[in-house]
Design a protein around this motif. Structure first.
Motif, PDB file in Angstrom:
ATOM      1  N   LEU A 163       0.822  -1.200   0.000  1.00  0.00           N
ATOM      2  CA  LEU A 163       0.000   0.000   0.000  1.00  0.00           C
ATOM      3  C   LEU A 163       0.859   1.255   0.000  1.00  0.00           C
ATOM      4  O   LEU A 163       0.597   2.213  -0.752  1.00  0.00           O
ATOM      5  CB  LEU A 163      -0.921  -0.013   1.220  1.00  0.00           C
ATOM      6  N   PHE A 164       1.901   1.268   0.843  1.00  0.00           N
ATOM      7  CA  PHE A 164       2.802   2.426   0.874  1.00  0.00           C
ATOM      8  C   PHE A 164       3.464   2.647  -0.481  1.00  0.00           C
ATOM      9  O   PHE A 164       3.551   3.783  -0.973  1.00  0.00           O
ATOM     10  CB  PHE A 164       3.869   2.240   1.954  1.00  0.00           C
ATOM     11  N   VAL A 165       3.937   1.567  -1.083  1.00  0.00           N
ATOM     12  CA  VAL A 165       4.611   1.687  -2.381  1.00  0.00           C
ATOM     13  C   VAL A 165       3.631   2.164  -3.450  1.00  0.00           C
ATOM     14  O   VAL A 165       3.967   3.021  -4.291  1.00  0.00           O
ATOM     15  CB  VAL A 165       5.245   0.339  -2.783  1.00  0.00           C
ATOM     16  N   ALA A 166       2.408   1.642  -3.429  1.00  0.00           N
ATOM     17  CA  ALA A 166       1.403   2.070  -4.406  1.00  0.00           C
ATOM     18  C   ALA A 166       1.081   3.554  -4.244  1.00  0.00           C
ATOM     19  O   ALA A 166       0.981   4.294  -5.237  1.00  0.00           O
ATOM     20  CB  ALA A 166       0.137   1.226  -4.242  1.00  0.00           C
ATOM     21  N   LEU A 167       0.915   3.994  -3.003  1.00  0.00           N
ATOM     22  CA  LEU A 167       0.653   5.417  -2.779  1.00  0.00           C
ATOM     23  C   LEU A 167       1.838   6.271  -3.215  1.00  0.00           C
ATOM     24  O   LEU A 167       1.665   7.362  -3.773  1.00  0.00           O
ATOM     25  CB  LEU A 167       0.340   5.657  -1.295  1.00  0.00           C
ATOM     26  N   GLY A 168       3.049   5.766  -2.945  1.00  0.00           N
ATOM     27  CA  GLY A 168       4.241   6.502  -3.352  1.00  0.00           C
ATOM     28  C   GLY A 168       4.395   6.585  -4.862  1.00  0.00           C
ATOM     29  O   GLY A 168       4.986   7.537  -5.377  1.00  0.00           O
ATOM     30  N   ARG A 169       3.845   5.619  -5.565  1.00  0.00           N
ATOM     31  CA  ARG A 169       3.989   5.610  -7.031  1.00  0.00           C
ATOM     32  C   ARG A 169       2.871   6.372  -7.726  1.00  0.00           C
ATOM     33  O   ARG A 169       3.120   7.067  -8.721  1.00  0.00           O
ATOM     34  CB  ARG A 169       4.020   4.157  -7.519  1.00  0.00           C
TER      35      ARG A 169
END
Length: 405
Positions: A188-194
């Motif tokens: 989730l963090f990586v998706a939001l960061g991308r």
């Protein structure tokens, strides 16, 4: 009196008055807790306001989110041996105290285990915020931080298992849900960061808080309270620091610390309103004093002896580390309420636990050189982000004056 004015007065009372009273070495969280007890005695059930409940939830969740961000796994691995020895001693202490509670207090094993956790688990979030005001040197701060974090990791794992162990099916389902959350949070963090952060610069803080609150809500629904999910979210964000440096950056940690500082007083006020009138008895007072006189010197002595035997530290340094680890405020308040509501803990024991945590939280501020402060202002240069920010600001050259004419 209108609700808006009541809320305004409450905000002023919780944010200003406790700070003013710190000059008398009275910790601000204790003042907020006492305000809550006074409000409960004066107004009864009317203090159970949904707005206060929401603000208190934000406080406890943001506090443990910040605590998770403070975890440095590399530093813990470097001192793995001593920390494992510390955890072995702590586990033996928990088993021993839990057995005594089961044997002599007539509690079932789950309640006895929670009592042991409530009595022996340091409040890491608040301990971290007091270090810069307690006169500890760099090595002492490192060991207090490491021991507190390692103890909290073990306590949170034990809390999760104990609360679910009454139903093995529920434990299995909750374990799967917890595993899915731990796997899903980095994604989730990586998706939001991308997909979000590139189009919304500066949104890392709000996304961090949002994910932390979602994780806290998930673990609350699993029956293990908000603090577990919030801590895990902070820990995951810290582990992603190399891949997403802005997520757990010093600026974000500083902002989250200030965010928690604003909302945490509402948690302690709400905790005070949750204390039953039946818990405020002379019998509870006597039992709380006995618990303090027996357990606090024992806890301090065990840590002091570890430091002396394992590291050959001076007596004073070992004592300072042990004293700094003595407050159990948050864990005791959370678990005392769970025990009272879910496990029918006798009101006398409930009141005794509250008095015990109040007294052991007062100890560092009375013995060490500075008061217990959840947001130190004049702290010496150290590892906290806001201290580094002050150093950077002081090192910058002054701006040239603007000449108008």
């Amino acid at each position: 009196m209108s609700n808006e004015l009541v809320y305004l007065l409450l905000i002023f009372g919780l944010l200003v008055i406790p700070r003013a009273l710190q000059r008398f070495k009275l910790p601000a969280p204790i003042t907020c807790l006492l305000f809550g007890v006074g409000a409960m005695l004066a107004f009864g059930d009317r203090t159970h306001d949904p707005v206060i409940v929401l603000l208190s939830t934000l406080g406890i969740s943001s506090l443990f989110l910040f605590a998770g961000l403070e975890v440095d796994l590399r530093a813990l691995r470097k001192q793995l041996g001593p920390l494992l020895a510390h955890l072995v001693v702590r586990a033996a202490s928990l088993v021993g105290v839990g057995w005594l509670a089961w044997r002599y207090l007539g509690l079932d094993w789950q309640a006895a285990a929670l009592v042991a956790l409530a009595l022996l688990t340091p409040s890491t979030g608040f301990i971290l915020d007091t270090l810069e005001r307690l006169g500890l040197d760099e090595e002492e701060r490192f060991w207090v931080t490491s021991k507190a974090i390692a103890g909290e990791l073990m306590a949170l794992a034990a809390l999760f298992v104990v609360l679910q162990a009454g139903d093995m099916t529920q434990l299995g389902v909750s374990s799967l849900a917890m595993t899915a959350m731990i796997i899903g949070l980095p994604l989730l963090f990586v998706a939001l960061g991308r997909w979000v952060v590139p189009h919304a610069p500066g949104s890392e803080f709000s996304l961090l808080v949002m994910v932390g609150m979602v994780a806290a809500f998930i673990t609350y629904k699993l029956g293990v309270y908000y603090l577990v999910g919030a801590f895990v979210a902070g820990l995951v964000a810290r582990m992603l620091r190399l891949r997403m440096p802005r997520l757990a950056s010093d600026d974000n940690m500083h902002a989250l610390r200030l965010f928690a500082t604003f909302f945490v007083p509402f948690y302690f006020f709400h905790a005070g309103t949750e204390i039953s009138r039946d818990a405020l008895t002379w019998e509870a007072l006597g039992l709380g004093v006995v618990l303090t006189l027996v357990l606090v010197p024992l806890r301090i002595g065990v840590v002091w002896l570890q430091r002396r035997l394992m590291f050959g530290e001076q007596r004073r340094s070992s004592l300072k580390v042990a004293l700094a680890l003595s407050p159990t405020l948050v864990f005791t308040l959370v678990l005392a309420n769970i025990l009272y509501v879910r496990f029918d803990l006798p009101a006398v024991l409930f009141g005794a636990l509250i008095l015990y945590t109040v007294l052991n939280t007062l100890l560092p501020s009375l013995v060490l050189r500075a008061p217990f402060d959840v947001d130190p202002i004049d702290a010496p240069p150290a590892s906290h982000p806001e201290d580094r920010m002050r150093e950077d600001a002081a090192a910058r050259p002054p701006r040239p004056p603007v000449i108008t004419g």
